[in-house]
Design a protein around this motif. Sequence first.
Motif, mmCIF file in Angstrom:
data_model
loop_
_atom_site.group_PDB
_atom_site.id
_atom_site.type_symbol
_atom_site.label_atom_id
_atom_site.label_comp_id
_atom_site.label_asym_id
_atom_site.label_seq_id
_atom_site.Cartn_x
_atom_site.Cartn_y
_atom_site.Cartn_z
ATOM 1 N N LEU A 8 0.725 -1.227 -0.097
ATOM 2 C CA LEU A 8 0.136 0.067 0.154
ATOM 3 C C LEU A 8 0.769 1.107 -0.074
ATOM 4 N N GLU A 9 2.074 1.092 0.277
ATOM 5 C CA GLU A 9 3.228 2.150 0.140
ATOM 6 C C GLU A 9 3.733 2.119 -1.028
ATOM 7 N N ASN A 10 4.461 3.376 -1.162
ATOM 8 C CA ASN A 10 5.651 3.450 -2.523
ATOM 9 C C ASN A 10 4.978 2.776 -3.641
ATOM 10 N N ILE A 11 3.592 3.050 -4.010
ATOM 11 C CA ILE A 11 2.993 2.435 -5.006
ATOM 12 C C ILE A 11 3.534 2.680 -6.591
ATOM 13 N N LEU A 12 3.569 3.801 -6.691
ATOM 14 C CA LEU A 12 4.411 4.496 -7.936
ATOM 15 C C LEU A 12 5.510 3.924 -8.390
ATOM 16 N N HIS A 13 6.432 3.919 -7.277
ATOM 17 C CA HIS A 13 7.836 3.254 -7.538
ATOM 18 C C HIS A 13 7.745 1.841 -7.952
ATOM 19 N N GLU A 14 6.966 1.039 -7.030
ATOM 20 C CA GLU A 14 6.827 -0.339 -7.308
ATOM 21 C C GLU A 14 6.338 -0.495 -8.560
ATOM 22 N N HIS A 44 6.364 1.111 -11.572
ATOM 23 C CA HIS A 44 7.368 1.566 -12.581
ATOM 24 C C HIS A 44 8.405 0.514 -12.498
ATOM 25 N N GLN A 45 8.765 0.019 -11.263
ATOM 26 C CA GLN A 45 10.035 -0.821 -11.291
ATOM 27 C C GLN A 45 9.614 -2.133 -11.801
ATOM 28 N N GLN A 46 8.381 -2.734 -11.543
ATOM 29 C CA GLN A 46 8.014 -4.039 -11.870
ATOM 30 C C GLN A 46 7.223 -4.100 -13.363
ATOM 31 N N LEU A 47 6.849 -2.966 -13.904
ATOM 32 C CA LEU A 47 6.170 -2.803 -15.273
ATOM 33 C C LEU A 47 7.446 -2.827 -16.233
ATOM 34 N N ASP A 48 8.550 -2.271 -15.578
ATOM 35 C CA ASP A 48 9.685 -2.342 -16.575
ATOM 36 C C ASP A 48 10.218 -3.635 -16.895
ATOM 37 N N LYS A 49 10.162 -4.422 -15.783
ATOM 38 C CA LYS A 49 10.490 -5.939 -16.301
ATOM 39 C C LYS A 49 9.586 -6.603 -16.861
ATOM 40 N N ALA A 50 8.147 -6.549 -16.542
ATOM 41 C CA ALA A 50 7.313 -7.137 -17.260
ATOM 42 C C ALA A 50 7.038 -6.833 -18.784
ATOM 43 N N LEU A 51 7.105 -5.462 -19.046
ATOM 44 C CA LEU A 51 6.542 -5.233 -20.525
ATOM 45 C C LEU A 51 7.872 -5.237 -21.401
ATOM 46 N N GLY A 52 9.098 -4.804 -20.763
ATOM 47 C CA GLY A 52 10.254 -4.806 -21.821
ATOM 48 C C GLY A 52 10.236 -3.372 -22.199
ATOM 49 N N TYR A 108 -4.400 -5.335 -16.646
ATOM 50 C CA TYR A 108 -5.527 -5.389 -15.774
ATOM 51 C C TYR A 108 -5.338 -4.766 -14.468
ATOM 52 N N PHE A 109 -5.642 -3.478 -14.102
ATOM 53 C CA PHE A 109 -5.260 -2.733 -12.906
ATOM 54 C C PHE A 109 -6.487 -3.008 -11.876
ATOM 55 N N SER A 110 -6.402 -3.465 -10.626
ATOM 56 C CA SER A 110 -7.516 -3.935 -9.836
ATOM 57 C C SER A 110 -7.917 -2.693 -8.872
ATOM 58 N N SER A 111 -7.319 -1.546 -9.105
ATOM 59 C CA SER A 111 -7.864 -0.238 -8.492
ATOM 60 C C SER A 111 -7.370 0.936 -9.526
ATOM 61 N N ASN A 112 -8.260 2.032 -9.179
ATOM 62 C CA ASN A 112 -7.689 3.342 -10.029
ATOM 63 C C ASN A 112 -6.403 4.033 -9.332
ATOM 64 N N LYS A 113 -6.093 3.570 -8.267
ATOM 65 C CA LYS A 113 -4.918 4.262 -7.843
ATOM 66 C C LYS A 113 -3.720 3.318 -8.541
ATOM 67 N N LEU A 114 -3.799 1.960 -8.719
ATOM 68 C CA LEU A 114 -2.831 1.376 -9.420
ATOM 69 C C LEU A 114 -2.584 1.767 -10.731
ATOM 70 N N ALA A 115 -3.899 2.089 -11.503
ATOM 71 C CA ALA A 115 -3.872 2.335 -12.894
ATOM 72 C C ALA A 115 -3.437 3.689 -13.031
ATOM 73 N N VAL A 116 -3.507 4.453 -12.013
ATOM 74 C CA VAL A 116 -2.858 5.942 -12.272
ATOM 75 C C VAL A 116 -1.336 5.891 -12.258
ATOM 76 N N ALA A 117 -1.200 4.943 -11.389
ATOM 77 C CA ALA A 117 0.562 4.786 -11.470
ATOM 78 C C ALA A 117 1.093 3.916 -12.738
ATOM 79 N N GLY A 118 0.407 3.073 -13.333
ATOM 80 C CA GLY A 118 0.608 2.343 -14.318
ATOM 81 C C GLY A 118 0.719 3.203 -15.591
ATOM 82 N N LEU A 119 -0.319 4.037 -15.673
ATOM 83 C CA LEU A 119 -0.405 4.966 -16.794
ATOM 84 C C LEU A 119 0.525 5.992 -16.972
#
Length: 335
Positions: free
Chosen positions: A222-228, A230-238, A247-258
């Motif tokens: 629940l903390e450092n969502i933006l950093h986490e 970004h870090q994990q999408l970098d590995k997952a997406l290439g 598939y983002f399970s909340s709007n907060k996660l979606a905003v960080a992913g976008l």
Amino acid sequence: MKRSSIKDIAKLAGVSVATVSYVLNRKEGQRISKETQEKIFEIAETINYTPNKIAKSLKSSKTKLLGLIVADISNDFYSNMARNLEDKALKLGYTLIIGSSDENAEKFKKLTELFSQQQVDGMIVAPVAGSEETLENLIKVNYPIVTIDRYLKGIMIPGITINNQEIVENTTQSLLHKDFDKIIYVGYQTQLQHLLDRQYGFERALKSDGKIPEVQYILVGLENILHEIHQQLDKALGKTPKNTALYFSSNKLAVAGLSYLVKNNIKVPDQVSVLAFDETEAYNLFPTDITYIQQPIEEMAEAAIKLLDEQINSYVTTGKRVILSAKLISKSSLK
């Protein structure tokens, strides 16, 4: 000299403020042992507790105050929910007092005690992980309470939630029918049941479909969502993702992913398709309209106020839980 309060009595008696409040102020609807009641009255007499006469007179005719505890009032979902609850409450003559727990069980407990001291007629709460004991204490004294959006397993409190598992299962099946090479589920490491229901719905869809693409999970705290994220999408997406769905399970996660997609110039939906749970005004800043699951906020608010008002006026608490239906709002972020 400092005036004695019900908080002082609660501390000396080893019970909650809510329990003291109900023993001293209510004449019916109690499920408190005779021994505990006698102990509270004895302590009150010993420390010369004198109740606030204005507050007491208000309590006898009801204060017409309701307490609302949300996880984060800055989140669009909860701010919209609070506004709708306020509107529905006003129609019945209630005023809403709002607090944010920040997903902290201790802060959640303190807010329930604060509202109890202010003698609200009842509370609407979004419970946090670890708040079971606080809720159980309110149940023991028949305190009028309704949960909103969330629920805790094994805690029998009237509440309003949505069909989290069903809607995620259905929308995941629609993703599977689009023949993506990879689907990435972005969720939380959590004990909150409504969020786990969303993940269960995703997993059920995978089991029920014949052809399964590559599936990855990104689960963050629940903390450092933006950093986490970004870090994990970098590995997952290439560097050059293609034919992938997020598939983002909340709007907060979606905003960080976008924000990650924008930063890395990843095209939606050409390279990556996006589906998010819950809407937020922040989606309007993204160049592509985001597909999202819409919760029936107004309907949830109306049902919650109705349930709470029924408890306040009858002093009856049941474990009734109302489950409402969310719906998919299709936009151009899905190919």
